[in-house]
Design a protein around this motif. Structure first.
Motif, PDB file in Angstrom:
ATOM      1  N   GLU A  71       2.108   0.165  -6.014  1.00 19.01           N
ATOM      2  CA  GLU A  71       2.050  -1.229  -6.390  1.00 19.01           C
ATOM      3  C   GLU A  71       2.724  -2.131  -5.220  1.00 19.01           C
ATOM      4  N   LYS A  72       3.596  -1.710  -4.454  1.00 20.50           N
ATOM      5  CA  LYS A  72       3.936  -2.406  -3.538  1.00 20.50           C
ATOM      6  C   LYS A  72       3.063  -2.568  -2.115  1.00 20.50           C
ATOM      7  N   ILE A  73       2.082  -1.568  -2.019  1.00 17.85           N
ATOM      8  CA  ILE A  73       0.989  -1.654  -1.147  1.00 17.85           C
ATOM      9  C   ILE A  73      -0.070  -2.863  -1.477  1.00 17.85           C
ATOM     10  N   CYS A  74      -0.236  -2.611  -2.796  1.00 17.18           N
ATOM     11  CA  CYS A  74      -1.228  -3.817  -3.554  1.00 17.18           C
ATOM     12  C   CYS A  74      -0.645  -5.207  -3.353  1.00 17.18           C
ATOM     13  N   GLU A  75       0.592  -5.235  -3.674  1.00 23.30           N
ATOM     14  CA  GLU A  75       1.323  -6.829  -3.706  1.00 23.30           C
ATOM     15  C   GLU A  75       1.344  -7.066  -2.127  1.00 23.30           C
ATOM     16  N   LEU A  76       1.639  -6.215  -1.213  1.00 19.40           N
ATOM     17  CA  LEU A  76       1.440  -6.503   0.346  1.00 19.40           C
ATOM     18  C   LEU A  76       0.144  -7.140   0.688  1.00 19.40           C
ATOM     19  N   HIS A  77      -0.839  -6.564   0.287  1.00 24.30           N
ATOM     20  CA  HIS A  77      -2.247  -7.164   0.832  1.00 24.30           C
ATOM     21  C   HIS A  77      -2.553  -8.411  -0.079  1.00 24.30           C
ATOM     22  N   LEU A  78      -2.272  -8.381  -1.109  1.00 21.87           N
ATOM     23  CA  LEU A  78      -2.274  -9.391  -2.029  1.00 21.87           C
ATOM     24  C   LEU A  78      -1.783 -10.648  -1.366  1.00 21.87           C
ATOM     25  N   GLN A  79      -0.561 -10.493  -0.913  1.00 24.56           N
ATOM     26  CA  GLN A  79       0.300 -11.552  -0.488  1.00 24.56           C
ATOM     27  C   GLN A  79      -0.162 -11.991   0.898  1.00 24.56           C
ATOM     28  N   GLU A  80      -0.753 -11.118   1.613  1.00 31.52           N
ATOM     29  CA  GLU A  80      -1.524 -11.179   2.958  1.00 31.52           C
ATOM     30  C   GLU A  80      -2.712 -12.090   2.873  1.00 31.52           C
ATOM     31  N   CYS A  81      -3.546 -11.882   1.957  1.00 28.14           N
ATOM     32  CA  CYS A  81      -4.931 -12.278   1.462  1.00 28.14           C
ATOM     33  C   CYS A  81      -4.681 -14.022   1.025  1.00 28.14           C
TER      34      CYS A  81
END
Length: 342
Positions: free
Chosen positions: A141-151
């Motif tokens: 979930e942390k990787i997913c949230e990191l990429h969501l925030q970046e996008c």
């Protein structure tokens, strides 16, 4: 110096030949699931390494091809039922990441960045909710949230570079939705709230954005009732991403009650249930037991005592919420992810 892509295939020939030869195809790249029979290949993500030459145009896809690739992934692959969704997510996540990489290499214009990143944001937001109950081995979930925030932050920069009077109605509607998603995803962030306050009037007048702003403002004002009620009134993907805050909000609410109702008097369980938006009393009672809120023997009342409340315990892990699932059941996922119908 940017390089313009000229490849019209989902996967450049050089990579396709290499991966077929080395048997590096993914399950979804085999024809009808047949082993060793190549089907539709999609360019995979490869980390940039020091000393590597700048990619050639033939190894980069055209803007039109990047859009077609995104549509293929979010219109066809995502509906495949042969494997669990976490398996689908891994494949799509990697292939969309390769598209993001090309967005940077080709130095695309803001409007193209927006059109390519908006569906990625929707996919990551949906996946974050869909897979919230998975183990770390199946979903990080942390990787997913990191990429969501970046996008999100990258697309917000592009929004700021384009005046609203240069956008058509559908583009403004999409922007308002993504801006609202940024607010809800970053609930409690001063930076996000400030952006909301400074948003163009065309965005502020959007009903979904306005509701998101009220929710975020209510959170800063400490009005958890309005926050909890507001989150349930958000549409589909926004409601899903907002529900990830529910466990944190429930803890805060029960904690407040442990001070406000600290006495020998009881509080009706149905009253608390309405506020916390649990699907049923059983779910509410599990939270109460976790935080050491006493439940009456008749299961109709709760007793709050600040001395017993387990303030030091973290909020429970987020989970699927009934009010979200009801909304998601009514949508056709590809239409929502590709922002064709919000």
């Amino acid at each position: 110096m940017s390089v313009q892509g000229v490849c019209e295939d989902f996967c450049p020939q050089s990579e396709a030949k290499l991966r077929i030869r080395e048997k590096l195809l993914h399950f979804y790249e085999y024809k009808n699931g047949q082993k060793n029979v190549p089907g539709i290949l999609v360019k995979s993500f490869a980390r940039s390494a020091a000393g590597l030459k700048v990619p050639k145009g033939k190894d980069l896809r055209t803007i039109k091809c990047l859009h077609k690739t995104t549509e293929y992934l979010l219109n066809e692959v995502i509906l495949d039922k042969r494997k669990p969704f976490c398996y689908i997510y891994d494949f799509i996540f990697d292939r969309l990441r390769a598209i993001r990489q090309e967005v940077v290499i080709q130095n695309l214009e803001d409007k193209q960045i927006i059109k390519l990143l908006e569906p990625m944001i929707m996919f990551l937001a949906f996946s974050r909710y869909k897979l919230c109950e998975e183990t770390i081995g199946n979903f990080d979930e942390k990787i997913c949230e990191l990429h969501l925030q970046e996008c999100l932050k990258r697309v917000l920069v592009s929004y700021d570079n384009i005046a609203c009077n240069e956008m058509i109605d559908d583009e403004i509607k999409n922007r308002a939705f993504v801006e609202a998603l940024y607010q809800i995803f970053n609930l409690g962030s001063i930076e996000a709230l400030n952006r909301c306050v400074l948003a163009p009037q065309e965005i502020k007048s959007n009903a979904v954005f306005a509701l998101s702003f009220k929710i975020c403002l209510s959170y800063f004002q400490g009005n958890l009732y309005r926050v909890l009620m507001g989150l349930q009134n958000l549409p589909h993907i926004l409601c899903a991403i907002g529900s990830l805050k529910m466990q944190m909000l429930r803890k805060k609410l029960l904690e407040m009650f442990s001070y406000a109702y600290h006495s020998k008097f009881s509080v009706p369980a149905n009253f608390v249930l309405n506020l916390t938006a649990h699907a049923n009393k059983e779910e509410l009672f599990k939270d109460c037991e976790y935080f050491k809120v006493n439940i009456a023997t008749d299961n109709k009342n709760l007793y709050f005592q600040k001395g017993y409340f387990r303030h030091e315990l973290p909020a429970l892990k987020c989970k699927h919420e009934q009010f979200v699932d009801i909304k998601l059941e009514k949508i056709y996922l590809p239409e929502i992810l590709l922002l064709k119908k919000l």
